[in-house]
Motif scaffolding. Structure first.
Motif, PDB file in Angstrom:
ATOM      1  N   SER A   1       0.825  -1.213   0.000  1.00 12.86           N
ATOM      2  CA  SER A   1       0.000   0.000   0.000  1.00 12.86           C
ATOM      3  C   SER A   1       0.857   1.261   0.000  1.00 12.86           C
TER       4      SER A   1
ATOM      5  N   PHE B   1      -3.332  -4.124   3.129  1.00 13.78           N
ATOM      6  CA  PHE B   1      -3.531  -4.420   1.704  1.00 13.78           C
ATOM      7  C   PHE B   1      -2.734  -5.674   1.368  1.00 13.78           C
TER       8      PHE B   1
ATOM      9  N   ALA C   1      -6.004   2.170   0.203  1.00 16.68           N
ATOM     10  CA  ALA C   1      -4.712   1.567  -0.123  1.00 16.68           C
ATOM     11  C   ALA C   1      -4.478   1.529  -1.629  1.00 16.68           C
TER      12      ALA C   1
ATOM     13  N   ALA D   1      -1.079   2.958  -3.002  1.00 15.72           N
ATOM     14  CA  ALA D   1      -0.265   1.954  -3.706  1.00 15.72           C
ATOM     15  C   ALA D   1       0.018   2.399  -5.134  1.00 15.72           C
TER      16      ALA D   1
ATOM     17  N   ASN E   1      -8.783  -2.641  -0.388  1.00 20.40           N
ATOM     18  CA  ASN E   1      -8.875  -1.437   0.435  1.00 20.40           C
ATOM     19  C   ASN E   1      -8.706  -0.235  -0.495  1.00 20.40           C
TER      20      ASN E   1
END
Length: 421
Positions: A266, A272, A299, A303, A296
């Protein structure tokens, strides 16, 4: 501090090693509620490769939240998910010629391992999975079964079937442990049978920074192919750049059948996890491995930004390799200072020194904390002092942390010599 002792479960762990209340953090520096600063050589146990509160990620996340972007969406399509998938494909998979499907699991690494174990068993129709000595893959029931350390198994309260352990690379000294593995596969009376798959870490993080060689990993993939076993690489701690490349196995020229990722995926410490699986293995029925929090969206945002900021070219990878060379050089120098009492372990920014026992390593990390350095141990006896600092740590801070570590090692080793005499 009393609230934690009064109401929080005894299962709490890291707070016992670092008994202060942390308040703020920036990159590789933590500050407690008294204003004391600590250099972070723990990095969220490998979850903060890009540092604490990375401003590039924070900006993207705040913008997303303020726009009322989807926070929770089960596994439905969202703009944040689509953007992450496109970026992951374009910057990670395609440049490495990796043709994998992406499965979003529950947000923990152990859930990704559970999914990986299920899919290899489903595809082969066989139940046994081979894991390795000192391997660590999580603490839920299936993941604990393939974890070697008995400490994490005992709380399950039952025998954990479906797993056989083989010696990791170097476990038996110079002996090629794959020779033993293959002999057991050939011998119908070995008790091994025909496994469904093998699960392995290229760098055993919790197991003591044991490193698999290129030859061993290539040999393991070849063995899996010849005996029709699937190869799972658990890259939860060693992935996302910690080895110096995005995946810890890139320099080996292999392509596992299944890969698990989590921790720093993430970029921001948000939960994540995912599983990468070759397309022909994607035999799941809809919802067959589900979970309320798979995928998520916050995330996804951070990410994606991590990939864009750090993996669009090889600049970041080269900087990690440069810092890793600094760590290696300094640890080798410290090792030389103390003769045969210490052993260098690991690679990338995932290195450390093995001490005679866990008591010595524990004294070093305890002393380091009093001097402003947060660092932990790993290994079967917690005997390895382990560096897992954020990959983005400034070089001067890295050198300062290594200097503190060197002084702590020197003081503890001198104390040991004094006691012995």
């Amino acid at each position: 501090m009393g609230i934690y002792k009064d109401i929080e479960s005894n299962v709490r762990g890291y707070c016992r090693s670092f008994p202060v209340t942390f308040k703020t953090a920036k990159n590789a520096l933590l500050t407690d509620d008294q204003g004391t600063e600590y250099i972070d050589f723990l990095g969220g146990a490998g979850t903060l490769n890009y540092g604490h509160n990375n401003p590039k990620f924070k900006e993207a996340l705040i913008e997303y939240i303020e726009s009322d972007g989807i926070t929770h969406g089960l596994d439905m399509h969202t703009e944040a998910k689509g953007a992450f998938l496109e970026t992951f494909r374009d910057l990670i998979l395609e440049p490495r010629d990796m043709n994998y499907k992406v499965q979003f699991t529950g947000p923990t690494g152990t859930n990704a391992v559970e999914a990986a174990l299920k899919i290899v068993r489903m595809n082969t129709g066989r139940s046994t999975v081979v894991s390795f000595t000192n391997g660590f893959h999580g603490v839920t029931q299936g993941a604990a079964a393939v974890t070697a350390n008995g400490y994490y198994k005992k709380s399950i309260g039952m025998e954990l079937p479906g797993v056989q352990f083989m010696p990791f690379d170097g476990y038996l000294g110079d002996f090629n442990t794959l020779s033993y593995f293959e002999k057991a596969l050939k011998d119908k009376s070995s008790g091994l049978g025909h496994p469904a798959a093998v699960i392995v870490e290229c760098i055993q993080g919790e197991g003591g920074l044991n490193v698999a060689s290129k030859e061993w990993m290539q040999g393991l993939q070849d063995l899996c192919k010849r005996y029709e076993m699937l190869l799972i690489v658990d890259d939860i701690q060693a992935g996302c750049g910690r080895s110096g490349t995005f995946f810890s196995f890139e320099e080996f020229g292999i392509q596992p059948d299944v890969i698990t990722l989590s921790k720093s995926l993430s970029g921001y410490g948000l939960p994540f996890a995912l599983v990468l699986l070759k397309e022909e293995l994607d035999t799941w029925s809809p919802g067959e491995h589900n979970g309320t929090f798979r995928g998520n969206n916050h995330a996804f945002v951070t990410a994606r930004r991590a990939l864009e900021c750090y993996w669009a070219d090889d600049t970041f990878s080269k900087s990690v390799q440069h810092k890793a060379s600094i760590i290696r050089r300094r640890l080798k120098e410290i090792q030389a200072e103390h003769g045969g009492q210490l052993k260098h372990k690991g690679r990338g920014i995932m290195q450390g020194l093995e001490c005679a026992n866990g008591e010595v390593a524990g004294k070093i990390t305890e002393l380091a904390f009093t001097r402003g350095l947060i660092i932990e141990t790993s290994g079967s006896d917690s005997q390895v002092v382990k560096i897992l600092t954020p990959l983005t740590i400034e070089e001067d801070q890295l050198l300062k942390g290594l200097k503190i570590l060197e002084a702590c090692i020197g003081d503890v080793m001198a104390e040991q010599i004094s006691k012995a005499s």
